[in-house]
Motif scaffolding. Sequence first.
Motif, PDB file in Angstrom:
ATOM      1  N   ARG A 168      14.939  34.883  59.070  1.00 46.91           N
ATOM      2  CA  ARG A 168      14.719  35.140  57.352  1.00 46.91           C
ATOM      3  C   ARG A 168      16.235  34.355  57.093  1.00 46.91           C
ATOM      4  N   ALA A 169      16.283  33.699  56.143  1.00 47.85           N
ATOM      5  CA  ALA A 169      17.442  32.757  55.104  1.00 47.85           C
ATOM      6  C   ALA A 169      16.755  32.566  53.442  1.00 47.85           C
ATOM      7  N   ASP A 170      17.597  32.792  52.615  1.00 45.16           N
ATOM      8  CA  ASP A 170      17.411  32.067  51.468  1.00 45.16           C
ATOM      9  C   ASP A 170      17.964  31.053  52.050  1.00 45.16           C
ATOM     10  N   LEU A 171      19.063  30.937  51.802  1.00 42.90           N
ATOM     11  CA  LEU A 171      19.422  28.891  51.929  1.00 42.90           C
ATOM     12  C   LEU A 171      20.459  28.754  53.621  1.00 42.90           C
ATOM     13  N   ILE A 172      19.939  27.352  53.623  1.00 44.22           N
ATOM     14  CA  ILE A 172      20.295  26.874  54.939  1.00 44.22           C
ATOM     15  C   ILE A 172      20.943  25.750  54.702  1.00 44.22           C
ATOM     16  N   SER A 173      22.031  25.561  56.119  1.00 50.21           N
ATOM     17  CA  SER A 173      22.550  24.304  55.176  1.00 50.21           C
ATOM     18  C   SER A 173      22.319  23.714  57.114  1.00 50.21           C
ATOM     19  N   VAL A 174      22.625  22.568  57.175  1.00 47.88           N
ATOM     20  CA  VAL A 174      23.079  22.098  58.596  1.00 47.88           C
ATOM     21  C   VAL A 174      24.182  21.087  58.401  1.00 47.88           C
ATOM     22  N   LYS A 175      24.776  21.241  59.878  1.00 47.66           N
ATOM     23  CA  LYS A 175      25.853  19.943  59.612  1.00 47.66           C
ATOM     24  C   LYS A 175      25.734  19.345  60.812  1.00 47.66           C
ATOM     25  N   ILE A 176      26.077  17.760  60.611  1.00 49.75           N
ATOM     26  CA  ILE A 176      25.564  16.944  61.335  1.00 49.75           C
ATOM     27  C   ILE A 176      26.339  16.126  61.544  1.00 49.75           C
ATOM     28  N   GLY A 177      26.937  15.544  62.652  1.00 50.53           N
ATOM     29  CA  GLY A 177      27.816  14.818  63.133  1.00 50.53           C
ATOM     30  C   GLY A 177      28.697  14.628  64.473  1.00 50.53           C
ATOM     31  N   ILE A 178      29.778  15.330  63.802  1.00 51.99           N
ATOM     32  CA  ILE A 178      30.759  15.179  65.010  1.00 51.99           C
ATOM     33  C   ILE A 178      30.310  15.519  66.477  1.00 51.99           C
ATOM     34  N   ASN A 179      29.622  16.098  66.632  1.00 55.71           N
ATOM     35  CA  ASN A 179      28.981  16.350  68.747  1.00 55.71           C
ATOM     36  C   ASN A 179      28.432  15.149  69.021  1.00 55.71           C
ATOM     37  N   LEU A 180      27.367  14.642  68.366  1.00 55.30           N
ATOM     38  CA  LEU A 180      26.579  13.472  68.869  1.00 55.30           C
ATOM     39  C   LEU A 180      27.161  12.269  68.946  1.00 55.30           C
ATOM     40  N   VAL A 181      28.357  12.447  67.855  1.00 56.91           N
ATOM     41  CA  VAL A 181      29.226  10.953  68.290  1.00 56.91           C
ATOM     42  C   VAL A 181      30.290  11.588  69.455  1.00 56.91           C
ATOM     43  N   ASN A 182      30.731  12.641  70.052  1.00 57.86           N
ATOM     44  CA  ASN A 182      31.454  12.725  70.670  1.00 57.86           C
ATOM     45  C   ASN A 182      31.075  13.119  72.296  1.00 57.86           C
ATOM     46  N   ALA A 183      30.013  13.294  72.344  1.00 61.43           N
ATOM     47  CA  ALA A 183      29.313  13.420  73.853  1.00 61.43           C
ATOM     48  C   ALA A 183      28.100  12.000  73.904  1.00 61.43           C
ATOM     49  N   ASP A 184      28.812  11.402  72.794  1.00 61.79           N
ATOM     50  CA  ASP A 184      27.563   9.732  73.035  1.00 61.79           C
ATOM     51  C   ASP A 184      25.994  10.368  73.421  1.00 61.79           C
ATOM     52  N   LEU A 185      25.339  10.655  72.586  1.00 57.02           N
ATOM     53  CA  LEU A 185      24.172  11.331  73.098  1.00 57.02           C
ATOM     54  C   LEU A 185      23.491  10.390  72.770  1.00 57.02           C
ATOM     55  N   PRO A 190      39.534  11.403  62.706  1.00 61.06           N
ATOM     56  CA  PRO A 190      40.020   9.801  62.609  1.00 61.06           C
ATOM     57  C   PRO A 190      39.496   8.543  63.729  1.00 61.06           C
ATOM     58  N   ILE A 191      39.464   9.248  64.918  1.00 58.99           N
ATOM     59  CA  ILE A 191      39.310   9.112  66.170  1.00 58.99           C
ATOM     60  C   ILE A 191      37.350   8.743  66.458  1.00 58.99           C
ATOM     61  N   HIS A 192      36.714   9.113  65.189  1.00 65.06           N
ATOM     62  CA  HIS A 192      36.011   9.228  65.719  1.00 65.06           C
ATOM     63  C   HIS A 192      34.730   7.950  63.849  1.00 65.06           C
ATOM     64  N   GLU A 193      35.477   8.001  63.423  1.00 65.77           N
ATOM     65  CA  GLU A 193      35.558   6.600  62.165  1.00 65.77           C
ATOM     66  C   GLU A 193      34.389   5.573  62.342  1.00 65.77           C
ATOM     67  N   ASP A 194      35.207   4.856  63.618  1.00 65.25           N
ATOM     68  CA  ASP A 194      34.340   3.966  63.623  1.00 65.25           C
ATOM     69  C   ASP A 194      34.512   3.392  65.046  1.00 65.25           C
ATOM     70  N   THR A 228      29.361   6.179  65.108  1.00 70.02           N
ATOM     71  CA  THR A 228      30.083   6.750  64.412  1.00 70.02           C
ATOM     72  C   THR A 228      29.840   7.330  63.383  1.00 70.02           C
ATOM     73  N   LEU A 229      30.878   7.769  63.126  1.00 68.40           N
ATOM     74  CA  LEU A 229      30.697   9.453  62.502  1.00 68.40           C
ATOM     75  C   LEU A 229      30.282   8.579  60.821  1.00 68.40           C
ATOM     76  N   ARG A 230      31.142   6.803  59.956  1.00 64.97           N
ATOM     77  CA  ARG A 230      29.981   6.430  58.846  1.00 64.97           C
ATOM     78  C   ARG A 230      28.974   5.986  60.118  1.00 64.97           C
ATOM     79  N   VAL A 231      28.620   5.361  61.073  1.00 60.63           N
ATOM     80  CA  VAL A 231      27.397   5.399  60.619  1.00 60.63           C
ATOM     81  C   VAL A 231      26.238   6.538  60.593  1.00 60.63           C
ATOM     82  N   ILE A 232      26.933   7.900  60.852  1.00 67.10           N
ATOM     83  CA  ILE A 232      26.030   9.288  60.761  1.00 67.10           C
ATOM     84  C   ILE A 232      25.912   9.365  59.369  1.00 67.10           C
ATOM     85  N   ARG A 233      27.000   9.185  58.517  1.00 71.44           N
ATOM     86  CA  ARG A 233      26.834   9.373  57.106  1.00 71.44           C
ATOM     87  C   ARG A 233      26.371   8.170  56.150  1.00 71.44           C
ATOM     88  N   ASP A 234      26.228   7.487  56.478  1.00 76.12           N
ATOM     89  CA  ASP A 234      25.271   6.512  55.688  1.00 76.12           C
ATOM     90  C   ASP A 234      23.686   6.805  56.501  1.00 76.12           C
TER      91      ASP A 234
END
Length: 308
Positions: free
Chosen positions: A143-160, A195-199, A233-239
């Motif tokens: 149950r939730a009235d508001l939902i957010s998902v923060k995506i990116g850093i683990n996908l990069v540093n796990a090279d998943l 900075p370590i995962h931006e590019d 990379t983080l820049r790729v994921i943000r775009d």
Amino acid sequence: MESPGAHRVIVLPTRCVPPGVLRVAPRLDVPSFVSESAGPPGTVRFTGLPDRMKDVEIWLPHNEHTELVALRSDAPVGPVPDRGRRVWLHHGSSISQGSNATSPTATWPVVAASLGDVDLVNLGFGGSALLDPFTARTMRDTRADLISVKIGINLVNADLMRLRAFTPAVHGFLDTIREGHPTTPLLVVSAIYCPIHEDTPGPGAFDLAALGTGQVRFRATGDPAERASGKLTLRVIRDELARITAQRAADDPNLHHLDGLDLYGEADLAELPLPDQLHPDTATHRRIAERFAKRVFSAAGPFAGHSS
């Protein structure tokens, strides 16, 4: 227990229970080299509480695996009635879980929830915000009235995964959440500046030179040239997240996007550096929280006055 005019008491257990031991591999993507040894059970007592009706919030450590074996009281207790506050369901990485914050009430989602006057359900998974289907199903059924998902850093540093798999995985994750929450305000947030995962792709690893001096620091081990073959990379994921949410929002007016650089960007790094090159400290958690609350819970924000 609560009655009209009840007082709120927040208690935070100290480290009086013997901790367990965690041993990790030099590389973050080698789970077989991670082992845990549980510590013995212990008792934490809270004394000197006011002798009146009160709400009691017990905040367990955010940076430990904690099992509540039993809860005992010397006075009657009962469930807290509905206060009428909205429920915010959030999922993210160790940064959302609160790594490097000094207490569970200093993590950025907790501070943001307080500023937004909402009740938080925090599904911050250290190292494991990986678009897993079971996580999406859990969010779908919560149950939730508001939902957010923060995506990116683990996908990069796990090279998943590569970009080809990332795009449908995001669509599938959001599709599953929408099965249970078809019109709930849903915010997709990209990663803060790192900075370590931006590019530079992952996998991420411990900086062994820093470990030799007693410090914990992280580094990226990928090759920036591998972005051409689809490494993330983080820049790729943000775009890509911005493109995906814009595409879906055409048919989903309650879907919103927030660039993580608006919460903590390159300009913030000089003033509030990431101590281990990856996780924010307590002051940075607060900055992220304040900016999130201003952009999201304000009158013009995506979570302003919404309720499912």
